[in-house]
Motif scaffolding. Structure first.
Motif, mmCIF file in Angstrom:
data_model
loop_
_atom_site.group_PDB
_atom_site.id
_atom_site.type_symbol
_atom_site.label_atom_id
_atom_site.label_comp_id
_atom_site.label_asym_id
_atom_site.label_seq_id
_atom_site.Cartn_x
_atom_site.Cartn_y
_atom_site.Cartn_z
ATOM 1 N N MET A 1 -17.270 -19.349 35.299
ATOM 2 C CA MET A 1 -16.711 -18.919 36.559
ATOM 3 C C MET A 1 -16.263 -17.466 36.462
ATOM 4 S SD MET A 1 -14.744 -22.261 37.971
ATOM 5 C CE MET A 1 -14.463 -23.187 36.479
ATOM 6 N N THR A 2 -16.267 -16.804 37.584
ATOM 7 C CA THR A 2 -15.982 -15.381 37.641
ATOM 8 C C THR A 2 -14.479 -15.116 37.651
ATOM 9 O OG1 THR A 2 -17.995 -15.126 38.917
ATOM 10 C CG2 THR A 2 -16.457 -13.295 38.959
ATOM 11 N N GLU A 3 -14.044 -14.175 36.817
ATOM 12 C CA GLU A 3 -12.629 -13.771 36.785
ATOM 13 C C GLU A 3 -12.224 -13.094 38.091
ATOM 14 O OE1 GLU A 3 -10.105 -13.588 34.238
ATOM 15 O OE2 GLU A 3 -11.205 -15.083 33.115
ATOM 16 N N ASN A 4 -13.007 -12.113 38.516
ATOM 17 C CA ASN A 4 -12.743 -11.389 39.758
ATOM 18 C C ASN A 4 -13.899 -11.633 40.715
ATOM 19 O OD1 ASN A 4 -10.305 -10.069 38.919
ATOM 20 N ND2 ASN A 4 -11.582 -8.818 37.582
ATOM 21 N N PRO A 5 -13.775 -12.681 41.554
ATOM 22 C CA PRO A 5 -14.896 -12.988 42.449
ATOM 23 C C PRO A 5 -15.114 -11.867 43.456
ATOM 24 C CG PRO A 5 -12.970 -14.317 42.985
ATOM 25 C CD PRO A 5 -12.645 -13.550 41.731
ATOM 26 N N PRO A 6 -16.354 -11.756 43.960
ATOM 27 C CA PRO A 6 -16.629 -10.743 44.976
ATOM 28 C C PRO A 6 -15.844 -11.068 46.248
ATOM 29 C CG PRO A 6 -18.479 -12.247 44.743
ATOM 30 C CD PRO A 6 -17.506 -12.595 43.660
ATOM 31 N N PRO A 7 -15.654 -10.080 47.124
ATOM 32 C CA PRO A 7 -14.938 -10.353 48.369
ATOM 33 C C PRO A 7 -15.712 -11.377 49.207
ATOM 34 C CG PRO A 7 -15.872 -8.136 48.370
ATOM 35 C CD PRO A 7 -16.108 -8.708 47.011
ATOM 36 N N THR A 8 -14.996 -12.187 49.931
ATOM 37 C CA THR A 8 -15.615 -13.180 50.801
ATOM 38 C C THR A 8 -16.300 -12.475 51.963
ATOM 39 O OG1 THR A 8 -13.877 -14.740 50.217
ATOM 40 C CG2 THR A 8 -15.174 -15.257 52.166
ATOM 41 N N PRO A 9 -17.578 -12.814 52.234
ATOM 42 C CA PRO A 9 -18.267 -12.222 53.382
ATOM 43 C C PRO A 9 -17.574 -12.602 54.695
ATOM 44 C CG PRO A 9 -19.805 -13.385 51.940
ATOM 45 C CD PRO A 9 -18.424 -13.718 51.474
ATOM 46 N N PRO A 10 -17.836 -11.863 55.771
ATOM 47 C CA PRO A 10 -17.182 -12.162 57.052
ATOM 48 C C PRO A 10 -17.474 -13.568 57.580
ATOM 49 C CG PRO A 10 -18.285 -10.042 57.142
ATOM 50 C CD PRO A 10 -18.656 -10.681 55.836
ATOM 51 N N LEU A 11 -18.620 -14.133 57.229
ATOM 52 C CA LEU A 11 -18.972 -15.483 57.657
ATOM 53 C C LEU A 11 -19.500 -16.237 56.450
ATOM 54 C CD1 LEU A 11 -19.380 -17.535 59.960
ATOM 55 C CD2 LEU A 11 -21.667 -16.576 60.254
ATOM 56 N N THR A 12 -18.851 -17.333 56.104
ATOM 57 C CA THR A 12 -19.228 -18.122 54.931
ATOM 58 C C THR A 12 -19.254 -19.595 55.305
ATOM 59 O OG1 THR A 12 -18.190 -16.524 53.447
ATOM 60 C CG2 THR A 12 -18.586 -18.714 52.560
ATOM 61 N N PRO A 13 -20.395 -20.277 55.136
ATOM 62 C CA PRO A 13 -20.411 -21.713 55.398
ATOM 63 C C PRO A 13 -19.495 -22.441 54.413
ATOM 64 C CG PRO A 13 -22.631 -20.881 54.947
ATOM 65 C CD PRO A 13 -21.682 -19.773 54.712
ATOM 66 N N TYR A 14 -18.830 -23.486 54.899
ATOM 67 C CA TYR A 14 -17.941 -24.304 54.083
ATOM 68 C C TYR A 14 -18.368 -25.758 54.291
ATOM 69 C CZ TYR A 14 -13.635 -25.000 51.425
ATOM 70 O OH TYR A 14 -12.725 -25.288 50.429
ATOM 71 N N LEU A 15 -18.963 -26.359 53.274
ATOM 72 C CA LEU A 15 -19.527 -27.694 53.392
ATOM 73 C C LEU A 15 -18.582 -28.759 52.864
ATOM 74 C CD1 LEU A 15 -23.135 -27.015 52.040
ATOM 75 C CD2 LEU A 15 -22.258 -26.736 54.367
ATOM 76 N N CYS A 16 -18.608 -29.908 53.495
ATOM 77 C CA CYS A 16 -17.900 -31.082 53.017
ATOM 78 C C CYS A 16 -18.972 -32.053 52.510
ATOM 79 C CB CYS A 16 -17.100 -31.694 54.163
ATOM 80 S SG CYS A 16 -16.109 -33.102 53.668
ATOM 81 N N VAL A 17 -18.805 -32.525 51.286
ATOM 82 C CA VAL A 17 -19.807 -33.388 50.659
ATOM 83 C C VAL A 17 -19.145 -34.607 50.030
ATOM 84 C CG1 VAL A 17 -21.411 -31.486 50.220
ATOM 85 C CG2 VAL A 17 -19.734 -32.099 48.485
ATOM 86 N N ASP A 18 -19.958 -35.602 49.695
ATOM 87 C CA ASP A 18 -19.463 -36.814 49.051
ATOM 88 C C ASP A 18 -19.208 -36.631 47.565
ATOM 89 O OD1 ASP A 18 -19.498 -38.549 51.322
ATOM 90 O OD2 ASP A 18 -21.660 -38.640 51.160
ATOM 91 N N ASP A 19 -19.838 -35.646 46.958
ATOM 92 C CA ASP A 19 -19.721 -35.435 45.507
ATOM 93 C C ASP A 19 -19.833 -33.940 45.235
ATOM 94 O OD1 ASP A 19 -19.971 -35.339 42.730
ATOM 95 O OD2 ASP A 19 -21.871 -36.429 42.670
ATOM 96 N N ALA A 20 -18.724 -33.232 45.337
ATOM 97 C CA ALA A 20 -18.756 -31.771 45.193
ATOM 98 C C ALA A 20 -19.227 -31.346 43.807
ATOM 99 C CB ALA A 20 -17.384 -31.168 45.502
ATOM 100 N N ASN A 21 -18.821 -32.039 42.762
ATOM 101 C CA ASN A 21 -19.293 -31.689 41.420
ATOM 102 C C ASN A 21 -20.815 -31.822 41.339
ATOM 103 O OD1 ASN A 21 -16.824 -31.090 39.838
ATOM 104 N ND2 ASN A 21 -16.276 -33.185 40.381
ATOM 105 N N GLY A 22 -21.351 -32.911 41.886
ATOM 106 C CA GLY A 22 -22.794 -33.105 41.908
ATOM 107 C C GLY A 22 -23.494 -32.078 42.780
ATOM 108 N N ALA A 23 -22.875 -31.720 43.906
ATOM 109 C CA ALA A 23 -23.466 -30.729 44.800
ATOM 110 C C ALA A 23 -23.570 -29.373 44.108
ATOM 111 C CB ALA A 23 -22.651 -30.606 46.090
ATOM 112 N N ILE A 24 -22.530 -28.988 43.380
ATOM 113 C CA ILE A 24 -22.569 -27.710 42.655
ATOM 114 C C ILE A 24 -23.736 -27.697 41.680
ATOM 115 C CG2 ILE A 24 -21.369 -26.295 40.937
ATOM 116 C CD1 ILE A 24 -18.718 -27.182 42.350
ATOM 117 N N GLU A 25 -23.899 -28.769 40.944
ATOM 118 C CA GLU A 25 -25.003 -28.832 39.974
ATOM 119 C C GLU A 25 -26.351 -28.802 40.673
ATOM 120 O OE1 GLU A 25 -24.347 -28.180 36.823
ATOM 121 O OE2 GLU A 25 -22.289 -28.114 37.551
ATOM 122 N N PHE A 26 -26.476 -29.511 41.807
ATOM 123 C CA PHE A 26 -27.725 -29.467 42.577
ATOM 124 C C PHE A 26 -28.013 -28.049 43.053
ATOM 125 C CE2 PHE A 26 -29.760 -29.236 46.712
ATOM 126 C CZ PHE A 26 -30.997 -29.795 46.415
#
Length: 156
Positions: A1-26
């Protein structure tokens, strides 16, 4: 993981999932996502927040917590699908397409050369979110676009 993440863009999708850990790996396997942040909830299993970059864009996601939203689940599967499609413009759509399908994405519109000039297709990820992937191949004229649209819609 990044120590200093880049700035958040003006529009960023935010998803709700059943298995976020699995979604990240996918998303890592399918789209080459890079993880910026992951915050587990008190149980250590479900994620209350995660942030990724995919081809220069940002995607945030979390597990579903119906207990925090009046008992109402919020994932595409729980809601019977989603009208939202996330789009990726890619330098090589065929390579990313193959990786996504191999990682478990379901083809909902086969990859093909389209009248609007893109090589384009649509997928559904294992968590119910829809994605369109494309590489620009050519810039058609307005007349070509009008003719192509008329052809495409006369069969529907």
């Amino acid at each position: 993981m990044t120590e200093n993440p880049p700035p958040t863009p003006p529009l960023t999708p935010y998803l709700c999932v059943d298995d976020a850990n699995g979604a990240i790996e996918f998303y890592k396997r399918a789209f080459g996502a890079v993880e910026l942040a992951r915050q587990p909830g008190p149980d250590g299993k479900k994620l209350i927040h995660a942030a990724l970059t995919i081809h220069g864009g940002m995607l945030m996601l979390c597990d579903d917590f119906p207990e925090m939203t009046g008992g109402k689940p919020r994932t595409p599967r729980a809601l019977g699908g989603s009208p939202v499609t996330l789009h990726l413009d890619l330098p090589d759509v065929d390579a990313t397409w193959a990786k996504a399908v191999e990682a478990g994405a379901k083809v909902t519109m086969p990859l093909a050369d389209m009248f609007w000039g893109d090589r384009y297709g649509q997928l559904e990820d294992p968590f119910g979110h829809k994605w369109s992937l494309a590489t620009r191949k050519r810039a058609p004229s307005k007349d070509e676009l009008d003719k192509g649209a008329a052809e495409a819609f006369k069969t529907h």
